[in-house]
Write a protein that holds these residues in place. Structure first.
Motif, PDB file in Angstrom:
ATOM      1  N   LEU A 118       0.843  -1.190   0.000  1.00 32.70           N
ATOM      2  CA  LEU A 118       0.000   0.000   0.000  1.00 32.70           C
ATOM      3  C   LEU A 118       0.882   1.246   0.000  1.00 32.70           C
ATOM      4  CD1 LEU A 118      -2.594  -1.150   2.680  1.00 32.70           C
ATOM      5  CD2 LEU A 118      -2.768  -1.341   0.194  1.00 32.70           C
ATOM      6  N   PRO A 119       0.880   2.030  -1.073  1.00 36.19           N
ATOM      7  CA  PRO A 119       1.728   3.222  -1.115  1.00 36.19           C
ATOM      8  C   PRO A 119       1.253   4.262  -0.099  1.00 36.19           C
ATOM      9  CG  PRO A 119       0.219   3.207  -2.982  1.00 36.19           C
ATOM     10  CD  PRO A 119       0.050   1.890  -2.286  1.00 36.19           C
ATOM     11  N   ASN A 120       2.171   4.844   0.605  1.00 32.48           N
ATOM     12  CA  ASN A 120       1.831   5.838   1.631  1.00 32.48           C
ATOM     13  C   ASN A 120       2.880   6.939   1.634  1.00 32.48           C
ATOM     14  OD1 ASN A 120      -0.535   5.690   3.377  1.00 32.48           O
ATOM     15  ND2 ASN A 120       0.893   6.231   5.013  1.00 32.48           N
ATOM     16  N   GLU A 123       1.867  11.579  -3.016  1.00 33.41           N
ATOM     17  CA  GLU A 123       0.428  11.798  -3.192  1.00 33.41           C
ATOM     18  C   GLU A 123      -0.437  10.642  -2.728  1.00 33.41           C
ATOM     19  OE1 GLU A 123       1.837  10.786  -7.511  1.00 33.41           O
ATOM     20  OE2 GLU A 123       2.721  11.412  -5.614  1.00 33.41           O
ATOM     21  N   PHE A 124       0.163   9.559  -2.228  1.00 33.15           N
ATOM     22  CA  PHE A 124      -0.598   8.356  -1.876  1.00 33.15           C
ATOM     23  C   PHE A 124      -0.769   8.229  -0.364  1.00 33.15           C
ATOM     24  CE2 PHE A 124       1.649   7.346  -5.873  1.00 33.15           C
ATOM     25  CZ  PHE A 124       0.540   7.183  -6.688  1.00 33.15           C
ATOM     26  N   TYR A 125      -1.992   7.826   0.034  1.00 37.74           N
ATOM     27  CA  TYR A 125      -2.315   7.688   1.467  1.00 37.74           C
ATOM     28  C   TYR A 125      -3.128   6.423   1.719  1.00 37.74           C
ATOM     29  CZ  TYR A 125      -1.013  12.631   1.613  1.00 37.74           C
ATOM     30  OH  TYR A 125      -0.336  13.817   1.509  1.00 37.74           O
ATOM     31  N   GLU A 126      -2.816   5.350   1.034  1.00 37.61           N
ATOM     32  CA  GLU A 126      -3.692   4.173   1.087  1.00 37.61           C
ATOM     33  C   GLU A 126      -3.768   3.533   2.470  1.00 37.61           C
ATOM     34  OE1 GLU A 126      -3.660   1.255  -2.005  1.00 37.61           O
ATOM     35  OE2 GLU A 126      -3.082   2.716  -3.530  1.00 37.61           O
ATOM     36  N   LYS A 127      -2.727   3.637   3.265  1.00 35.74           N
ATOM     37  CA  LYS A 127      -2.765   3.023   4.595  1.00 35.74           C
ATOM     38  C   LYS A 127      -3.727   3.748   5.535  1.00 35.74           C
ATOM     39  CE  LYS A 127       1.762   0.778   4.575  1.00 35.74           C
ATOM     40  NZ  LYS A 127       3.074   0.622   5.256  1.00 35.74           N
ATOM     41  N   ARG A 128      -4.168   4.919   5.115  1.00 38.93           N
ATOM     42  CA  ARG A 128      -5.175   5.646   5.892  1.00 38.93           C
ATOM     43  C   ARG A 128      -6.514   4.909   5.848  1.00 38.93           C
ATOM     44  NH1 ARG A 128      -5.918  11.216   7.396  1.00 38.93           N
ATOM     45  NH2 ARG A 128      -8.096  11.884   7.338  1.00 38.93           N
ATOM     46  N   TRP A 129      -6.738   4.157   4.732  1.00 36.56           N
ATOM     47  CA  TRP A 129      -8.049   3.525   4.557  1.00 36.56           C
ATOM     48  C   TRP A 129      -7.990   2.001   4.535  1.00 36.56           C
ATOM     49  CZ3 TRP A 129      -6.531   6.815   0.177  1.00 36.56           C
ATOM     50  CH2 TRP A 129      -6.720   8.173   0.453  1.00 36.56           C
ATOM     51  N   PHE A 130      -6.925   1.462   3.951  1.00 36.24           N
ATOM     52  CA  PHE A 130      -6.890   0.026   3.695  1.00 36.24           C
ATOM     53  C   PHE A 130      -5.922  -0.701   4.632  1.00 36.24           C
ATOM     54  CE2 PHE A 130      -7.975   1.941  -0.478  1.00 36.24           C
ATOM     55  CZ  PHE A 130      -9.270   1.441  -0.575  1.00 36.24           C
ATOM     56  N   CYS A 131      -6.244  -1.943   4.883  1.00 35.39           N
ATOM     57  CA  CYS A 131      -5.422  -2.789   5.745  1.00 35.39           C
ATOM     58  C   CYS A 131      -4.407  -3.564   4.896  1.00 35.39           C
ATOM     59  CB  CYS A 131      -6.327  -3.762   6.504  1.00 35.39           C
ATOM     60  SG  CYS A 131      -5.442  -4.832   7.660  1.00 35.39           S
ATOM     61  N   ILE A 169      -1.648  -5.729  -7.875  1.00 24.37           N
ATOM     62  CA  ILE A 169      -2.463  -4.522  -7.865  1.00 24.37           C
ATOM     63  C   ILE A 169      -1.533  -3.316  -7.786  1.00 24.37           C
ATOM     64  CG2 ILE A 169      -4.313  -3.244  -6.726  1.00 24.37           C
ATOM     65  CD1 ILE A 169      -5.275  -5.885  -5.535  1.00 24.37           C
ATOM     66  N   CYS A 170      -1.520  -2.543  -8.824  1.00 25.05           N
ATOM     67  CA  CYS A 170      -0.788  -1.275  -8.931  1.00 25.05           C
ATOM     68  C   CYS A 170       0.593  -1.304  -8.277  1.00 25.05           C
ATOM     69  CB  CYS A 170      -1.635  -0.140  -8.356  1.00 25.05           C
ATOM     70  SG  CYS A 170      -1.109   1.486  -8.961  1.00 25.05           S
ATOM     71  N   GLU A 171       0.716  -0.801  -7.036  1.00 25.01           N
ATOM     72  CA  GLU A 171       2.009  -0.656  -6.369  1.00 25.01           C
ATOM     73  C   GLU A 171       2.769  -1.966  -6.254  1.00 25.01           C
ATOM     74  OE1 GLU A 171       4.868   1.820  -4.149  1.00 25.01           O
ATOM     75  OE2 GLU A 171       3.234   2.198  -5.583  1.00 25.01           O
ATOM     76  N   ASP A 172       2.044  -3.092  -6.283  1.00 18.70           N
ATOM     77  CA  ASP A 172       2.713  -4.390  -6.211  1.00 18.70           C
ATOM     78  C   ASP A 172       3.761  -4.541  -7.314  1.00 18.70           C
ATOM     79  OD1 ASP A 172       1.195  -5.145  -4.040  1.00 18.70           O
ATOM     80  OD2 ASP A 172      -0.281  -6.242  -5.208  1.00 18.70           O
ATOM     81  N   LEU A 173       3.528  -3.892  -8.443  1.00 21.77           N
ATOM     82  CA  LEU A 173       4.483  -3.949  -9.557  1.00 21.77           C
ATOM     83  C   LEU A 173       5.702  -3.069  -9.300  1.00 21.77           C
ATOM     84  CD1 LEU A 173       5.332  -4.541 -12.553  1.00 21.77           C
ATOM     85  CD2 LEU A 173       3.831  -2.654 -13.220  1.00 21.77           C
TER      86      LEU A 173
END
Length: 635
Positions: A118-120, A123-131, A169-173
């Motif tokens: 999860l990019p954090n 511009e990325f803040y995915e850990k704010r929402w996703f586990c 999924i996206c950042e995994d690459l």
């Protein structure tokens, strides 16, 4: 699906932020279109059911419910579809919210793969929402179905066993240790990526290089679907960018287009065969769970480009660069051999044909690299019973233009004496008549080289070696074969490439040589001096044989698949019966002539295919081609 071809598509769905109803209808529309186009695998973007840019709305129960309802509607729509669908959605699993790729087929959720990285940053803040998921797999209940959820899931087709799919999924690459590495080592031949990558200056090219590199090093097909129009422009801009790569080769790309399928066919059989050859995909697979599904198998119509000249780049700039690289590799090989043997002289038989011309050009380059005087290159023209004025004249002019020594030694008298010695009637124009000339020429070259403390440079090319179109211990033999891995279809382009860089005198003779029909000139010419023995009239067009060689030997395809590809590649040029006729010749000669390849002289490898018994190709000289013939006989 026959022959390992799978019709697949990626698309950037147009979305509205947080409008799951609208987004669901977009997905269903793309599904129906894909089913109509007989697509078997469709990949859609990350979080497509909600849009990627929902931000804190992801924490709202209404949006979470909307995503679940969207998944339910998509699963319901898939019941009557052969389509295997991979799409992104936010899902609550056991009290945690995950960014997921959902894999659906015929009303069944085959599996749910959560995003691992999860990019954090920036511009990325995915850990704010996703586990962030824990590693491994477990069963969950989703929409009334028992579903596998986890980071180590593979999806394998029952009928086409080479088709094994995994999801990034996206950042995994983008991370150093991408999940795709483990997936590929565990057997995945197809990796999908549901993505939402924002657009920045230079990012399009970087994204493309990532996908190309991932597909190349993992020997897989990689299907990348990026977010489409409608994402929030509050702080970012998203531009649709869809990519389909296969083993480092771009099959299809679209940019800036939403709601349109990017369709092509991937070849999972080709990928599986390449992995067998490499033997590096044999990791422990026990940590991965394979989920099976079934397809109705039919013939997949092919839209992907099939190059009828696989050894020759179609783009002029790329072809010129390739030619320069090949010439340098050939010259470097000869340079090393000359330096090692401390030879300052070479002998090359110069017929005025393409192969010997190329060999002489390589000698010149090698000598220039070593700062040796070109007078140490001894070109020998040896006119015989079939030598024409055109080829002999070109040989003389070429030697003069290149500033090398030229010797003319007629073989007619020696061969006639040889016929008398062995009791052969010179009026009988058989294989003895032909091969006696080839061996006499080789004897002259070898003995002349001994007297000069020189090396005999061979002229035979890869296509001739594949067909055994060489006289055993005649032109088949040399002290170093610079053309041994250069296919015939490329030789002409190499000569033309040098011509394009040459002065008018040299250019003129090189272009005339390139325009001369390929011939061993072992049978008498016509009364007007025209070449009577044209090689391609006897063994078939070299462009067909090089095509067969590339697909049958480089990739290991069976005759049925090679024939299918050739029929498509040469449609409108050769009819199917003509192609099949020369395919049978290719296989028959390839198997029967291995004994010649088993004792080849040294020579440099310059491409992905070579037939040296010390390098790429080890084969019994007594191998039977019964299995290949049986398949040919069914065509």
């Amino acid at each position: 699906m026959k022959d390992g071809f799978i019709k697949c598509a990626v698309a950037s769905a147009q979305v509205k932020v947080a409008d799951c109803l609208f987004n669901t209808q977009t997905v269903l529309q793309l599904m129906r279109q894909a089913e109509k186009e007989q697509v078997r695998l469709l990949v859609l973007p990350e979080l497509v059911t909600s849009s990627y840019t929902c931000a804190d709305l992801f924490l709202q129960q209404s949006l979470q419910t909307g995503c679940l309802e969207a998944v339910a509607a998509i699963v319901e729509e898939s019941k009557d579809c052969e389509l295997l669908l991979v799409f992104g959605s936010a899902l609550v699993v056991e009290g945690n919210l995950y960014n997921c790729a959902v894999v659906v087929h015929k009303g069944v959720i085959l599996g749910v793969v959560p995003k691992q990285h999860l990019p954090n940053y920036q511009e990325f803040y995915e850990k704010r929402w996703f586990c962030t998921p824990r590693d491994g797999n477990r069963e969950i209940t989703l929409l009334g179905q028992t579903v596998w959820f986890g980071t180590r899931l593979l999806f394998q087709n029952v009928e086409i066993r080479e088709f094994v799919l995994a999801c990034e999924i996206c950042e995994d690459l983008w991370v150093p240790d991408s999940p795709g590495i483990g997936y590929a080592l565990a057997g995945a031949t197809v990796i999908t990526n549901c993505s939402a990558s924002d657009e920045l200056v230079g990012k399009e090219e970087y994204r493309r290089s990532l996908v190309a590199g991932q597909s190349a090093k993992l020997v897989c097909a990689y299907l990348y679907s990026n977010a489409g129009e409608g994402e929030s422009s509050t702080d970012l801009v998203f531009t649709p960018h869809n990519l389909i790569y296969e083993n480092g080769l771009q099959l299809a790309q679209s940019y800036g287009i939403s709601n349109t399928l990017l369709i092509t066919e991937i070849d999972v059989q080709k990928l599986a065969l390449e992995r067998i050859r490499m033997q590096t995909f044999n990791a422990d697979r026990s940590a991965y769970r394979t989920i099976s599904f079934s397809w109705k198998v039919g013939t997949c119509s092919l839209t992907r480009f099939i190059d009828k000249a696989p050894f020759v780049p179609s783009d002029e700039a790329n072809r010129s660069e390739r030619c320069e690289k090949i010439l340098m590799l050939q010259a470097l090989g000869l340079k090393q051999r000359l330096a090692h043997t401390q030879s300052k002289s070479v002998v090359v038989g110069l017929s005025g044909g393409l192969d010997s011309t190329l060999a002489l050009l390589v000698c010149v380059r090698a000598f220039d690299l070593l700062s040796l005087d070109r007078s140490g290159i001894v070109a020998v023209t040896m006119p015989g019973f079939g030598t024409t004025k055109r080829t002999k004249g070109n040989a003389v002019q070429l030697a003069k233009a290149l500033g090398v020594e030229l010797k003319t030694i007629s073989i007619a008298k020696a061969v006639r004496q040889h016929f008398k010695d062995i009791g052969h009637d010179p009026a009988v124009l058989d294989v003895t008549y032909e091969n006696s000339q080839a061996r006499e020429r080789t004897q002259i070259l070898m003995d002349l080289a001994n007297s000069l403390n020189a090396l005999v440079v061979g002229t035979g090319d890869l296509s001739e070696l594949a067909l055994g179109w060489a006289t055993y211990n005649g032109d088949h033999m040399s002290m170093y074969g610079v053309n041994a891995s250069v296919p015939k279809t490329l030789v002409r382009h190499l000569v033309k490439h040098v011509a394009s860089q040459s002065d008018p005198e040299l250019k003129k003779v090189l272009l005339d040589i390139a325009a001369t029909p390929v011939s061993p000139e072992l049978l008498p010419a016509s009364s007007d001096g025209t070449i009577m023995q044209v090689t391609e009239d006897i063994v078939g067009p070299y462009e067909l044989h090089d095509f067969f060689l590339y697909h049958a030997i480089r990739w290991g395809f069976g005759p049925q698949k090679v024939y299918r590809l050739a029929s498509l590649a040469f449609a409108g040029e050769y009819d199917d019966a003509f192609i099949l006729r020369w395919m049978k010749t290719f296989y028959r000669r390839f198997f029967s002539q291995q004994f010649k390849r088993s004792c080849l002289p040294d020579g440099p490898k310059i491409g992905s295919l070579a037939l040296s018994p010390r390098g790429d190709w080890r084969m019994s000289s007594d191998a039977s081609y019964t299995l290949w013939k049986r398949e040919l006989d069914t065509l």
